[in-house]
Write an enzyme that holds these catalytic residues in place. Structure first.
Site, mmCIF file in Angstrom:
data_model
loop_
_atom_site.group_PDB
_atom_site.id
_atom_site.type_symbol
_atom_site.label_atom_id
_atom_site.label_comp_id
_atom_site.label_asym_id
_atom_site.label_seq_id
_atom_site.Cartn_x
_atom_site.Cartn_y
_atom_site.Cartn_z
ATOM 1 N NE ARG A 1 -1.657 -2.138 2.795
ATOM 2 C CZ ARG A 1 -1.744 -3.390 2.369
ATOM 3 N NH1 ARG A 1 -2.763 -3.777 1.666
ATOM 4 N NH2 ARG A 1 -0.808 -4.284 2.660
ATOM 5 C CB THR A 2 3.295 2.654 2.413
ATOM 6 O OG1 THR A 2 2.520 2.119 3.477
ATOM 7 C CG2 THR A 2 3.779 4.038 2.780
ATOM 8 C CE LYS B 1 26.422 -2.816 -4.869
ATOM 9 N NZ LYS B 1 26.514 -1.707 -5.844
ATOM 10 N NE ARG C 1 6.879 0.818 5.168
ATOM 11 C CZ ARG C 1 5.669 0.263 5.075
ATOM 12 N NH1 ARG C 1 5.564 -1.007 4.725
ATOM 13 N NH2 ARG C 1 4.589 0.960 5.316
ATOM 14 C CG HIS D 1 2.994 3.827 8.734
ATOM 15 N ND1 HIS D 1 3.105 4.687 7.657
ATOM 16 C CD2 HIS D 1 2.662 2.609 8.214
ATOM 17 C CE1 HIS D 1 2.851 4.018 6.542
ATOM 18 N NE2 HIS D 1 2.586 2.757 6.855
HETATM 19 N N1 CP Z 1 -0.509 -0.024 5.781
HETATM 20 C C1 CP Z 1 0.713 -0.288 5.289
HETATM 21 O O1 CP Z 1 1.722 0.320 5.690
HETATM 22 O O2 CP Z 1 0.739 -1.269 4.341
HETATM 23 P P1 CP Z 1 2.032 -1.722 3.534
HETATM 24 O O3 CP Z 1 2.974 -2.362 4.536
HETATM 25 O O4 CP Z 1 1.564 -2.664 2.487
HETATM 26 O O5 CP Z 1 2.665 -0.483 2.966
#
Ligand code: CP
Length: 308
Positions: free
Chosen positions: A51-52, A80, A101, A129
């Protein structure tokens, strides 16, 4: 230049403007279709995501921009030994904005401290998040018409769940919110958050059984028990199916209670619940695109006021 590390980086007033902009983008997509033309978003994902990452990429494409990036640390030079600080300096030469992320708490913050482009925390370990929280808040505002005066139950992995931590931080700023934390003892909300709630005199309770509190909730935020945060497979197996929301349990809930989930789900919401009109988790995914469009647009130094 602004970054987004925590949902608290934007004031409630700024969040309102961001959500107004996201709503305008939902209703008038053609108005924004070239608004980030020739701009490049880099998605640097050291941890898996569906999603993100894809909603960030879809958001940038809908704004007329372009996307580069990697979806796996193993396919980047992190494998590396390259540091996050070095990587963001390289990315700054290629892109105008970066969504990152990382499995380590604070890694996007380190990147933002040296970056010459805006950095968005797209999830850092068990910490925060913020763009999921923006998604959650826009969903609640759009479907409930307000961000105050409700009782929210947060259920599942409250210890490692970064979406939960970010959402609690964000909701603490709105009036008359009552928190109900539903988890097994091993996955209770961290003490620092409980201390913060006490300090601010915000009502909360902690319970183990979902059934006991379900009738009192206006919103239920379900979460997955996250296999990747456990050191021990045995603990994960013991806890993974602790909560399963099904049709039968939903009979206990209010008729207008919303079910939210950051997704992915495993077993904690039975698929039979998907057809319940109170299930909002797939709508949430769509709001995630609009709010990330508004965020990219805003961080690229355009304020919502200039557009609306
Ligand atoms: N909600 C969420 O962060 O989903 P993903 O891990 O798929 O990005």
């Amino acid at each position: 230049m602004r970054h987004l590390m925590s949902p608290l980086d934007f004031s409630p007033q700024e969040l309102n403007e961001l959500f107004d902009l996201a709503t305008d983008m939902e209703q008038n997509p053609e108005k924004y279709q070239d608004s980030c033309k020739r701009k490049i978003l880099a998605t640097c994902f050291y941890e898996p995501s569906t999603r993100t990452r894809l909603s960030f990429e879809a958001a940038m494409l809908k704004l007329g921009g372009n996307v580069i990036g990697f979806s796996d640390a193993a396919s980047s030079s992190a494998s590396k030994g390259e540091s996050v600080s070095d990587t963001i300096q390289i990315i700054s030469s290629y892109a105008d904005i970066c969504a990152m992320r990382h499995p380590k708490e604070g890694a996007p913050m380190v990147a933002s401290s040296i970056s010459s482009i805006p950095v968005i925390n797209a999830g850092d370990g068990g910490h925060q998040h913020p763009t999921q929280t923006l998604t959650d808040l826009l969903t609640i505002r759009s479907l409930k018409g307000r961000l105050d005066n409700f009782t929210i139950g947060l259920c599942g992995d409250l210890k490692f769940g970064r979406t939960v931590h970010s959402l609690i931080h964000a909701l603490m700023r709105y009036p008359n919110i009552q928190f109900v934390f539903i988890s097994p003892d091993e996955l209770k909300i961290p003490d620092y958050l409980v201390d913060l709630l006490r300090e601010k005199n915000i009502p909360y309770k902690e319970v183990i059984k979902l059934d006991d509190v379900l009738p009192s909730l206006d919103l239920l935020y379900m979460t997955r028990v996250q296999k990747e945060r456990f050191f021990n497979e045995e603990d994960y197996v013991r806890l993974k199916d602790f909560y399963i929301l099904n049709k039968e349990k939903m009979k206990l809930a209010k008729e207008d209670m919303l079910i939210l989930h950051p997704l992915p789900r495993v077993n904690e919401i039975s698929v039979e619940v998907d057809e319940d009109p109170r299930a909002a988790y797939f709508k949430q995914v769509q709001y995630g695109v609009y709010v990330r469009m508004a965020l990219i647009y805003t961080l690229l130094n355009k304020t919502s006021k200039e557009v609306l």
